[in-house]
Design an enzyme around this catalytic site. Sequence first.
Site, short mmCIF file in Angstrom:
data_model
loop_
_atom_site.label_atom_id
_atom_site.label_comp_id
_atom_site.label_asym_id
_atom_site.label_seq_id
_atom_site.Cartn_x
_atom_site.Cartn_y
_atom_site.Cartn_z
N GLU A 1 -8.08 12.89 -15.73
CA GLU A 1 -7.29 12.82 -14.50
C GLU A 1 -5.85 12.41 -14.75
O GLU A 1 -4.94 12.96 -14.14
CB GLU A 1 -7.89 11.76 -13.55
CG GLU A 1 -9.08 12.21 -12.78
CD GLU A 1 -9.49 11.17 -11.74
OE1 GLU A 1 -9.81 10.03 -12.14
OE2 GLU A 1 -9.48 11.48 -10.55
N LYS B 1 -11.65 9.68 -16.16
CA LYS B 1 -10.39 8.91 -16.06
C LYS B 1 -9.34 9.50 -16.99
O LYS B 1 -8.18 9.68 -16.63
CB LYS B 1 -10.60 7.42 -16.41
CG LYS B 1 -11.25 6.56 -15.39
CD LYS B 1 -10.40 6.21 -14.19
CE LYS B 1 -10.59 7.19 -13.09
NZ LYS B 1 -11.71 7.06 -12.21
N ARG C 1 0.54 -1.12 0.96
CA ARG C 1 -0.78 -1.68 0.64
C ARG C 1 -1.88 -1.08 1.51
O ARG C 1 -3.06 -1.29 1.25
CB ARG C 1 -0.77 -3.19 0.84
CG ARG C 1 0.15 -3.91 -0.10
CD ARG C 1 0.59 -5.23 0.47
NE ARG C 1 -0.55 -6.04 0.84
CZ ARG C 1 -1.12 -6.92 0.05
NH1 ARG C 1 -0.63 -7.12 -1.16
NH2 ARG C 1 -2.15 -7.62 0.43
N TRP D 1 -6.21 -4.69 7.41
CA TRP D 1 -7.10 -3.71 6.76
C TRP D 1 -8.50 -4.16 7.13
O TRP D 1 -8.95 -5.23 6.71
CB TRP D 1 -6.85 -3.76 5.24
CG TRP D 1 -7.91 -3.10 4.42
CD1 TRP D 1 -8.98 -3.69 3.85
CD2 TRP D 1 -7.96 -1.72 4.04
NE1 TRP D 1 -9.72 -2.77 3.16
CE2 TRP D 1 -9.12 -1.56 3.26
CE3 TRP D 1 -7.15 -0.61 4.31
CZ2 TRP D 1 -9.49 -0.33 2.72
CZ3 TRP D 1 -7.53 0.61 3.76
CH2 TRP D 1 -8.67 0.74 2.99
N GLU E 1 -17.56 8.70 -16.65
CA GLU E 1 -16.42 8.13 -15.93
C GLU E 1 -15.21 7.95 -16.87
O GLU E 1 -14.07 8.22 -16.49
CB GLU E 1 -16.83 6.79 -15.29
CG GLU E 1 -15.73 5.95 -14.69
CD GLU E 1 -14.98 6.61 -13.53
OE1 GLU E 1 -15.34 7.72 -13.12
OE2 GLU E 1 -13.99 6.01 -13.08
N CYS F 1 -4.72 -6.64 3.86
CA CYS F 1 -3.94 -7.21 4.95
C CYS F 1 -2.64 -7.81 4.42
O CYS F 1 -2.57 -8.29 3.30
CB CYS F 1 -4.74 -8.32 5.61
SG CYS F 1 -6.35 -7.79 6.19
N ASN G 1 -5.84 -13.39 6.00
CA ASN G 1 -6.31 -12.45 4.97
C ASN G 1 -7.52 -13.09 4.31
O ASN G 1 -7.48 -14.29 4.02
CB ASN G 1 -5.25 -12.24 3.89
CG ASN G 1 -4.08 -11.44 4.37
OD1 ASN G 1 -4.06 -10.99 5.51
ND2 ASN G 1 -3.09 -11.28 3.51
N GLY G 2 -8.54 -12.30 4.03
CA GLY G 2 -9.71 -12.85 3.34
C GLY G 2 -10.97 -12.61 4.14
O GLY G 2 -10.98 -11.84 5.10
N HIS H 1 -27.62 18.51 -29.45
CA HIS H 1 -28.03 19.77 -28.83
C HIS H 1 -26.85 20.68 -28.52
O HIS H 1 -26.98 21.61 -27.74
CB HIS H 1 -28.82 19.49 -27.55
CG HIS H 1 -30.08 18.72 -27.79
ND1 HIS H 1 -31.15 19.24 -28.48
CD2 HIS H 1 -30.43 17.43 -27.48
CE1 HIS H 1 -32.12 18.33 -28.56
NE2 HIS H 1 -31.69 17.22 -27.98
N LYS I 1 -5.63 11.44 -3.15
CA LYS I 1 -6.48 10.25 -3.04
C LYS I 1 -7.70 10.52 -2.17
O LYS I 1 -8.78 10.01 -2.42
CB LYS I 1 -5.65 9.09 -2.47
CG LYS I 1 -6.36 7.77 -2.47
CD LYS I 1 -6.53 7.23 -3.88
CE LYS I 1 -7.47 6.04 -3.97
NZ LYS I 1 -8.06 5.86 -5.28
O1 M6R Z 1 -13.19 8.88 -1.67
P1 M6R Z 1 -14.35 9.32 -2.50
O2 M6R Z 1 -14.97 8.20 -3.24
O3 M6R Z 1 -15.37 10.09 -1.71
O4 M6R Z 1 -13.74 10.32 -3.56
C1 M6R Z 1 -14.53 11.05 -4.43
C2 M6R Z 1 -13.69 11.67 -5.52
O5 M6R Z 1 -12.77 12.56 -4.99
C3 M6R Z 1 -12.96 10.61 -6.33
O6 M6R Z 1 -13.84 9.66 -6.88
C4 M6R Z 1 -12.14 11.24 -7.46
O7 M6R Z 1 -13.00 11.75 -8.44
C5 M6R Z 1 -11.17 10.21 -8.01
N1 M6R Z 1 -9.90 10.81 -8.22
C6 M6R Z 1 -11.65 9.55 -9.25
O8 M6R Z 1 -10.71 8.77 -9.89
#
Ligand code: M6R
Length: 613
Positions: free
Chosen positions: A493, A490, A27, A74, A486, A2, A98-99, A509, A608
């Site tokens: 990506e 990261k 935001r 938001w 993960e 927000c 906000n909060g 293995h 995103k």
């Molecule tokens: O919005 P979601 O959590 O469903 O998205 C899933 C994936 O597309 C998302 O986590 C993607 O792997 C990100 N880019 C990870 O950083």
Amino acid sequence: MCGIVGYVGPKQAVQVLVDGLARLEYRGYDSAGVAIIGPHGLKVVRRPGKLSALSAALTKEPLEGKIGIGHTRWATHGRPSEENAHPHTAGSVTVVHNGIIENHVALRLQMEALGRRFSSETDTEVFSHLIDEAIVDGAPSLSAAVRAAVNQVEGTYAIVVLSEKFPDTIVATRNASPLVLGKGVGESFVASDVPAILEHTRNIVFLEEGDVAELHAGEFSITDRAGKAIERPVESITWSAAQAEKDGFPHFMLKEIFEQPRAVADTMRGRLLPEHGDAVLDGVELPLNGLGRIVLLACGTSYYAALIGKFLIEGLARIPCEVDLASEFRYRDPVIGPGDLVVAISQSGETADTLGAVREARARGAWILAIANVVGSAIPRVSDATFYTHAGPEIGVASTKCFTAQLTALALLALHLGRRRGLSEADGLKFAAAMASIPEKMTRCLQALAPDPKTEPPFPALAARFKNARDFLFLGRGANYPIALEGALKLKEISYIHAEGYAAGEMKHGPIALIDDGVPVVVVAPRGPGYEKVLSNLAEVQARNGTVLAVATEGDETIARQAKTLLHVPEIDPRLQPFVTVIPLQLLAYAIAVARGNDVDQPRNLAKSVTVE
Ligand code: M6R
């Protein structure tokens, strides 16, 4: 998240407010509104959707007046709609907030018992009623009424208040959520964030917890909650507008990594009950009778959160849990039906694969709980119930704070299920106490690993050394195996370096064949279950001239004798280690991507919200 803007001065307020809100659009928000006091009294205009909808409404219904407040919402409590948009009005008072108010249900009942009627589903509206009630009871000033109200409220807030009874005054106060004041010539501003008012003034006061500010045209005063005067320095802001949007961080991703302690705390707020060793799920009634198994469905980073969720749920509740990639589940004639609880995890709530999997599971009779960050998004809409994470909008494409907020939601779910499936009170109390300590541990970890993130990127030496690596390997065991996955995701990506995550015991293995002095290996090795075994895997890498970077517990002398490059994390209950072990991996990926000159917030080929299959 927000956004708030308030103005009092010689100009027509509405344009200042709408322009200020537009500067906070980055935001993310789902509705917007303004309130102005003018010749015709207090007027409020609110609209769901984007600011353009609010501006169109204001063109049809212009608001005149030189004092006003505005808000972009938001959603957290209640769907995005006109009724739930701010400002919220009761009697002579209107409020933007906000909060999250933790005791809003109790306060609402208290106000309703006094004959007050509520017109929204929000937690915020209790503020309007409490403040109006204080005015009706004879509060001598708007600040006094606000003080009386906030003394009854538990939770986080930044509120900005107008009242027709005090038509030349704005009052603002905060607890945990930020607020700044702006000093202009003959005019005063208040905002949740500096960029909203930077166009008008660079003379800014950062309010501290509990400050109550009273604004008039060109002057403001600050008092504490008891009404005692306080002086706060006026700072001259030298940031550009773009820097201010990121709160001085060079990228949204880094800002969001540093927001994690707050995102986790907000997701726990009002739900973790440390004194009872239990958790509540915002009133969600899970179908526990006859519940045979839980199936967790998600994609990408959310899938890795689900893998950790399995450890937590099986560990605390002893209910069998399966984890499936949503993109695979829907296409393989899954065995699922009545008696199964499906937990669909998605930051955006819009991922097409997860949405499709939910529809498939629902059609076969499963009960669906969504864990999502975006209120009113598609997956919550097709689920039986939703437990929202409160991370706030995530702007960087690489998910960071939403991941740890998802882990928080899953840990709360596991504790809730556990207590209903035989977890003792003593064990519940122990786990809840450990959960309550997470935000502080994350903060400590961040400060130690990146003490000056706004001016100095983290890990400069490591980034320079590894930025040209061709491949990376990430190893972990138990709940730190998904963290290895993960960490690899990261890095891939945002740095575009090939990386693989492996269960450490699987290395022998196959992937061990990859190891030579050109393949850095990140070993996630905090002290706890499986630690000795991971140390053996680490030794196996070193025996083949592999370069090891170890994520290790602070003060661990044993690992310090084996690995030269250590990324320290604080000691924490082993079940909650992923909350801290992920932090060095997020920072490492960020540091390497920056060193390679990549667009960290908008990496190539990624979106995103992945709304295609
Ligand atoms: O919005 P979601 O959590 O469903 O998205 C899933 C994936 O597309 C998302 O986590 C993607 O792997 C990100 N880019 C990870 O950083």
